[in-house]
Design a protein around this motif. Structure first.
Motif, PDB file in Angstrom:
ATOM      1  N   ARG A  69       2.655   8.610   0.157  1.00  0.00           N
ATOM      2  CA  ARG A  69       1.734   7.305   0.585  1.00  0.00           C
ATOM      3  C   ARG A  69       1.883   7.034   2.170  1.00  0.00           C
ATOM      4  O   ARG A  69       1.075   6.891   2.681  1.00  0.00           O
ATOM      5  CB  ARG A  69       1.680   6.462  -0.300  1.00  0.00           C
ATOM      6  N   PRO A  85       0.723  -1.159  -0.046  1.00  0.00           N
ATOM      7  CA  PRO A  85       0.004  -0.006  -0.129  1.00  0.00           C
ATOM      8  C   PRO A  85       0.677   1.251   0.205  1.00  0.00           C
ATOM      9  O   PRO A  85       0.357   2.260  -0.504  1.00  0.00           O
ATOM     10  CB  PRO A  85      -0.820  -0.032   1.489  1.00  0.00           C
ATOM     11  N   HIS A 116       2.214   1.447  -3.791  1.00  0.00           N
ATOM     12  CA  HIS A 116       1.382   1.552  -5.102  1.00  0.00           C
ATOM     13  C   HIS A 116      -0.105   2.227  -4.532  1.00  0.00           C
ATOM     14  O   HIS A 116      -0.483   1.465  -3.701  1.00  0.00           O
ATOM     15  CB  HIS A 116       1.259   0.058  -5.727  1.00  0.00           C
ATOM     16  N   ASP A 117      -0.527   2.996  -5.300  1.00  0.00           N
ATOM     17  CA  ASP A 117      -1.628   3.524  -4.900  1.00  0.00           C
ATOM     18  C   ASP A 117      -2.827   2.219  -5.105  1.00  0.00           C
ATOM     19  O   ASP A 117      -2.603   1.510  -6.341  1.00  0.00           O
ATOM     20  CB  ASP A 117      -2.180   4.712  -5.677  1.00  0.00           C
ATOM     21  N   ASP A 118      -3.734   2.175  -4.239  1.00  0.00           N
ATOM     22  CA  ASP A 118      -4.751   1.381  -4.285  1.00  0.00           C
ATOM     23  C   ASP A 118      -4.459  -0.171  -4.651  1.00  0.00           C
ATOM     24  O   ASP A 118      -5.225  -1.065  -5.096  1.00  0.00           O
ATOM     25  CB  ASP A 118      -5.886   1.887  -5.376  1.00  0.00           C
ATOM     26  N   LEU A 119      -3.233  -0.612  -3.799  1.00  0.00           N
ATOM     27  CA  LEU A 119      -2.759  -1.848  -3.816  1.00  0.00           C
ATOM     28  C   LEU A 119      -2.691  -2.316  -2.427  1.00  0.00           C
ATOM     29  O   LEU A 119      -1.782  -2.007  -1.646  1.00  0.00           O
ATOM     30  CB  LEU A 119      -1.649  -2.111  -4.535  1.00  0.00           C
ATOM     31  N   SER A 120      -3.737  -3.223  -2.084  1.00  0.00           N
ATOM     32  CA  SER A 120      -3.602  -3.733  -0.620  1.00  0.00           C
ATOM     33  C   SER A 120      -4.111  -5.281  -0.901  1.00  0.00           C
ATOM     34  O   SER A 120      -4.984  -5.570  -1.195  1.00  0.00           O
ATOM     35  CB  SER A 120      -4.817  -3.142   0.097  1.00  0.00           C
ATOM     36  N   ASN A 166      -7.368  -6.554   0.730  1.00  0.00           N
ATOM     37  CA  ASN A 166      -8.532  -6.123   0.261  1.00  0.00           C
ATOM     38  C   ASN A 166      -9.470  -7.438  -0.285  1.00  0.00           C
ATOM     39  O   ASN A 166      -9.133  -8.039  -1.245  1.00  0.00           O
ATOM     40  CB  ASN A 166      -8.333  -5.328  -1.059  1.00  0.00           C
TER      41      ASN A 166
END
Length: 89
Positions: free
Chosen positions: A75, A11, A14-18, A21
């Protein structure tokens, strides 16, 4: 340890990489849940997410001897404010 480290570090990188999730990675989330439910893993083996993230700021840990790029630091700052660096007691 790699999946645990990825859950903490991706996270930040990279944006929006979890990996945690559940909508995108249900089987991976099941693995995290199963491992965290094992007492010996949770109390003795599992690393600290805050420590995994702080390593990204250290030169020489997979970053070619340089500090992280500005977007990674940004981030990490956002995650810090959101409380993602807090450790479990």
């Amino acid at each position: 340890p790699f999946l645990e480290r990825y859950a903490a570090q991706l996270p930040c990188l990279h944006d929006d990489l979890s990996p945690k999730n559940r909508e995108l990675y249900p089987h991976l989330c099941d693995w995290y849940d199963a491992m965290e439910a094992i007492p010996v893993y949770a109390s003795r083996i599992r690393g600290n997410e805050s420590s995994w993230r702080k390593v990204l700021l250290m030169a020489g840990y997979g970053n070619g001897g340089y500090g992280p790029p500005r977007d990674v630091v940004d981030r990490m700052s956002i995650l810090w404010v959101q409380g993602a660096f807090q450790t479990e007691e």
